[in-house]
Design a protein around this motif. Sequence first.
Motif, short mmCIF file in Angstrom:
data_model
loop_
_atom_site.label_atom_id
_atom_site.label_comp_id
_atom_site.label_asym_id
_atom_site.label_seq_id
_atom_site.Cartn_x
_atom_site.Cartn_y
_atom_site.Cartn_z
N ALA A 262 0.99 -1.48 0.04
CA ALA A 262 0.07 -0.10 -0.14
C ALA A 262 0.77 1.40 -0.10
O ALA A 262 0.44 2.29 -0.72
N SER A 263 2.14 1.29 0.72
CA SER A 263 2.74 2.36 0.86
C SER A 263 3.60 2.62 -0.53
O SER A 263 3.98 3.96 -0.53
N LEU A 264 3.69 1.74 -1.42
CA LEU A 264 4.06 2.11 -2.71
C LEU A 264 3.24 3.40 -3.67
O LEU A 264 3.86 4.03 -4.50
N LEU A 265 2.03 3.47 -3.12
CA LEU A 265 0.97 4.35 -3.80
C LEU A 265 1.45 5.88 -3.17
O LEU A 265 0.80 6.60 -3.97
N PHE A 266 2.05 6.08 -2.17
CA PHE A 266 2.29 7.38 -1.55
C PHE A 266 3.55 8.08 -2.49
O PHE A 266 4.13 7.45 -3.18
N ASP A 267 3.20 9.18 -2.42
CA ASP A 267 4.35 10.15 -2.85
C ASP A 267 5.83 9.79 -2.38
O ASP A 267 5.75 9.34 -1.20
N LYS A 268 6.79 10.16 -2.89
CA LYS A 268 8.11 9.74 -2.14
C LYS A 268 8.22 10.23 -0.55
O LYS A 268 8.65 9.54 -0.04
N ALA A 269 8.05 11.49 -0.56
CA ALA A 269 8.34 12.12 0.66
C ALA A 269 7.57 11.28 1.67
O ALA A 269 8.03 10.94 3.13
N THR A 270 6.10 11.03 1.45
CA THR A 270 5.20 10.50 2.47
C THR A 270 5.66 9.06 2.69
O THR A 270 5.40 8.40 3.69
N ARG A 271 6.04 8.44 1.33
CA ARG A 271 6.43 7.22 1.59
C ARG A 271 7.62 6.68 2.53
O ARG A 271 7.86 5.76 3.44
N GLU A 272 8.71 7.45 2.26
CA GLU A 272 9.66 7.49 3.22
C GLU A 272 9.51 7.79 4.65
O GLU A 272 9.93 6.97 5.54
N ARG A 273 8.65 8.73 4.82
CA ARG A 273 8.34 9.04 6.48
C ARG A 273 7.43 7.85 6.97
O ARG A 273 7.65 7.56 8.04
N ALA A 274 6.56 7.44 6.03
CA ALA A 274 5.86 6.14 6.47
C ALA A 274 6.67 5.05 6.92
O ALA A 274 6.58 4.54 7.93
N HIS A 275 7.90 4.79 6.09
CA HIS A 275 8.75 3.74 6.43
C HIS A 275 9.35 4.05 7.69
O HIS A 275 9.62 2.93 8.44
N LEU A 276 9.78 5.13 7.84
CA LEU A 276 10.66 5.65 9.18
C LEU A 276 9.69 5.09 10.29
O LEU A 276 10.24 4.81 11.33
N LEU A 277 8.46 5.78 10.15
CA LEU A 277 7.79 5.43 11.42
C LEU A 277 7.55 4.11 11.50
O LEU A 277 7.46 3.45 12.77
N TYR A 278 7.25 3.37 10.88
CA TYR A 278 7.04 1.81 10.70
C TYR A 278 8.08 1.15 11.13
O TYR A 278 7.91 0.12 12.25
#
Length: 348
Positions: free
Chosen positions: A36-52
């Motif tokens: 699902a995170s692949l659908l995020f824009d790059k900045a949001t995806r990176e931040r989501a991964h950092l939180l995860y």
Amino acid sequence: MVNQPYRAAGGGRSRAALVKRAGESIALGSKSFASASLLFDKATRERAHLLYAWCRRCDDIADGQDHGGPLSIDEKQGHDRVEAIRILTHRALDGQPTSDLAFDALGLVASECGLTQAMCDDVIDGFALDAEGWRPRTEADLMRYCYHVAGAVGVMMAKVMGVPDSEDETLDRACDLGLAFQLSNIARDLSEDDAVGRCYLPVEWLVEMDIPPGQHMKPMYRAQLVTLARRLVHLAESHEAAARLGARHLRFRQRWAVLAATNIYGAIGRKVVEQAELAWDHRIHTTKLEKLGHVLSALKEARLGAWPPSEMPRWTRGELMVRARMAGRPAEVKFTPLRDEDVRKKED
């Protein structure tokens, strides 16, 4: 002159290194969220991964796991593990190096998105409940636990997507999404949790079904267990429907990603209901083809919007936060020494 401790977002590590390791963590620990995170824009995806990465690391430390592997629960060490999580988290938020990439990742994303210590402590308090062998007595207890381990994470994820503190409705819906995910996970993992001595079914629910404590996975109670699992999934679907409303306030790619994750996790709960008494004979998951279908369905909904549910969930973020605060640790009280003027007798 006293030397001040070194402080820098991410503990001084490079952002690229933290993002790379966080991406590896999510790919290993959660294929559904990674998709699902692949659908995020790059900045949001990176931040989501950092939180995860932080969430995953905390979970692993608390349960003695490695990215969701076999649990190694030791209640004697549980308290110490949770305190270690709390100390490292607070250090990371303070910009101090932690010697752990996942905690440094939290420090980085917190500085970029305004995540607070209170938000993190809400999540850590859920690990503390598990460490002390806690069991829910009522549905309210169950929902408070779900708030700690998932609803609070949903709120943090909304902050990662740029939702300001003033947007209470959107944050409420983000909390609903976390609650829905956790309720579905509980329904799916009843057997796995039982194997390590955990049960998140409220005692009052078990009593209603005439299931003795600790016996819910026995074959003679499987029909009653199906009823309780259906109850969990019904709760999850109520919060899922509310969460879909909040997605409309997000940017398109964020909305698409959130709805895709909602579809994927919702499907897990519905599979539990569909498979009934066979649901715990194997671990339920969604296939790659099913995930693709959920992503495409989310694309359509992201464009057209969602219908409001007939009624909103019984449990709200505000009520669960109040329950969490009332049941949590007492706040630290800072004492200011009194001046001793006119207290001691003056010497002649």
